[in-house]
Design an enzyme around this catalytic site. Sequence first.
Site, PDB file in Angstrom:
ATOM      1  N   ASP A 136      -6.279  -6.937   4.240  1.00 44.11           N
ATOM      2  CA  ASP A 136      -7.403  -6.272   3.579  1.00 44.11           C
ATOM      3  C   ASP A 136      -8.362  -7.328   3.039  1.00 44.11           C
ATOM      4  OD1 ASP A 136      -8.917  -4.213   2.323  1.00 44.11           O
ATOM      5  OD2 ASP A 136      -7.941  -4.703   0.427  1.00 44.11           O
TER       6      ASP A 136
ATOM      7  N   TYR B 155       0.819  -1.209   0.000  1.00 40.14           N
ATOM      8  CA  TYR B 155       0.000   0.000   0.000  1.00 40.14           C
ATOM      9  C   TYR B 155       0.856   1.264   0.000  1.00 40.14           C
ATOM     10  CZ  TYR B 155      -4.679  -1.925   0.802  1.00 40.14           C
ATOM     11  OH  TYR B 155      -5.885  -2.545   0.664  1.00 40.14           O
TER      12      TYR B 155
ATOM     13  N   ASP C 172      -3.260 -18.206   0.511  1.00 35.35           N
ATOM     14  CA  ASP C 172      -4.285 -18.882  -0.302  1.00 35.35           C
ATOM     15  C   ASP C 172      -4.965 -19.988   0.500  1.00 35.35           C
ATOM     16  OD1 ASP C 172      -1.828 -20.185  -0.328  1.00 35.35           O
ATOM     17  OD2 ASP C 172      -1.998 -20.895  -2.386  1.00 35.35           O
TER      18      ASP C 172
ATOM     19  N   ASP D 166     -12.096  -8.935   4.918  1.00 34.80           N
ATOM     20  CA  ASP D 166     -13.400  -8.890   4.235  1.00 34.80           C
ATOM     21  C   ASP D 166     -14.018 -10.287   4.212  1.00 34.80           C
ATOM     22  OD1 ASP D 166     -13.399  -6.183   3.639  1.00 34.80           O
ATOM     23  OD2 ASP D 166     -13.968  -6.492   1.545  1.00 34.80           O
TER      24      ASP D 166
ATOM     25  N   LYS E 121       2.994 -15.519   2.347  1.00 33.68           N
ATOM     26  CA  LYS E 121       3.116 -16.268   1.093  1.00 33.68           C
ATOM     27  C   LYS E 121       4.606 -16.584   0.944  1.00 33.68           C
ATOM     28  CE  LYS E 121       1.475 -17.945  -2.791  1.00 33.68           C
ATOM     29  NZ  LYS E 121       0.604 -19.142  -2.833  1.00 33.68           N
TER      30      LYS E 121
HETATM   31  C1  IPM Z   1     -10.295  -1.150   4.059  1.00 36.80           C
HETATM   32  C2  IPM Z   1     -10.571  -0.573   2.702  1.00 36.80           C
HETATM   33  C3  IPM Z   1      -9.418   0.363   2.341  1.00 36.80           C
HETATM   34  C4  IPM Z   1      -8.178  -0.480   2.277  1.00 36.80           C
HETATM   35  C5  IPM Z   1      -9.635   1.161   1.056  1.00 36.80           C
HETATM   36  C6  IPM Z   1     -10.918   1.933   1.070  1.00 36.80           C
HETATM   37  C7  IPM Z   1      -8.459   2.059   0.773  1.00 36.80           C
HETATM   38  O1  IPM Z   1     -10.761  -1.567   1.765  1.00 36.80           O
HETATM   39  O2  IPM Z   1     -10.197  -0.372   5.030  1.00 36.80           O
HETATM   40  O3  IPM Z   1     -10.188  -2.355   4.155  1.00 36.80           O
HETATM   41  O4  IPM Z   1      -7.909  -1.110   1.256  1.00 36.80           O
HETATM   42  O5  IPM Z   1      -7.454  -0.514   3.281  1.00 36.80           O
HETATM   43 MG    MG Z   2     -10.796  -3.507   2.603  1.00 39.09          MG
END
Ligand code: IPM
Ligand code: MG
Length: 356
Positions: free
Chosen positions: A248, A143, A224, A252, A192
């Site tokens: 990230d 990032y 993975d 999710d 990884k």
């Molecule tokens: C998160 C989001 C952010 C990230 C984006 C919006 C930049 O997906 O906080 O997980 O990738 O960190």
């Molecule tokens: Mg995210």
Amino acid sequence: MKNYKIAVIKGDGIGPEIVDQALKVLDKAGEKFGFTCQYQYTQMGGCAIDETGQPLPPGTVNVCKEADCVLLGAVGGEKWDTLPGHLRPEAGLLGMRSALGLFANLRPAQIFEALKDASPIKAEVIGDSLDIMVVRELTGGIYFGERGRCEKDGHPAAFDTEMYTVPEIERIARVGFEMARKRDKKLCSVDKANVLESSRLWRETVIELSKDYPDVELTHMYVDNCAMQLIRHPSQFDVIVTSNIFGDILSDEASMLSGSIGMLASASLAEGTFGLYEPIHGSAPDIAGQDLANPLATILSIAMMLRYSFEQEEAAIAIERAVNEAMKTARTPDIYEEGFKKIGTNEMGDLVVSLL
Ligand code: IPM
Ligand code: MG
């Protein structure tokens, strides 16, 4: 009486309405547990772009730095999606993480007793309970690495760089170990290392650090495989520690195990007690301003704030309990089921306050 200074960024879409509910709950918790809060409102994201042309106006970072912690609603929306990268709301978020040194992102994925049926995963796979804490590195890696456009083999090309220093890995791994120590004492480091050199350094560093934590059971998993294991056998995980980009993606995925993204909170912590607290869901512009949004993730972010920035564990537990109680009788539309009272954002905020 303790007085806490909190920088508040309501943000875009449903941000303002969910933050209002969270502040109601925080004020009530203060009355009950003997502290006061002072709010300093500031801007970041889409609203900031509209007003100042910048997603992270210079004054915002200063307001946050002068506060004890930050509460953030949500930022972003289609309206700003066509702007160049450095002017998008996301750039504000990344700039803020970096400027405030928020290197440790805690993303709990848990199933609330009352919402067991909401999980898209079969009950027998989920088991009796699910409570995973994803600890994501937040200010390094790909990032923030070198990036650019170039030319390769006569074609336009682009690159981003994943790089970690040993101190960066150590400090996030330490957060993982400490977190595991307070929970079920199991830490899974995800990398990884079969392919990436940065992952091999990550793994070596975590193994070295594990000598300080003989009481924590450390395992390693390739990313993975971890993505697969989260679905196959989620209850094997207690704390997961991983890099910025893997975190990230995996956070999710882990959040979806609960089936109710409107319920999940997060904390981004700096060295010491400073932190930024926000729900993990987005700004949902399609339902903004209609009293439809679920404020519970933001309210649960307040519980995390009280726990991690202010050492008010009792107040944190009381809020979590009130949220659980509220869900037994009433639901916002996103988690509505027959047999419950369907209520709006405001009423949900009031309900939690009344149960506190
Ligand atoms: C998160 C989001 C952010 C990230 C984006 C919006 C930049 O997906 O906080 O997980 O990738 O960190
Ligand atoms: Mg995210």
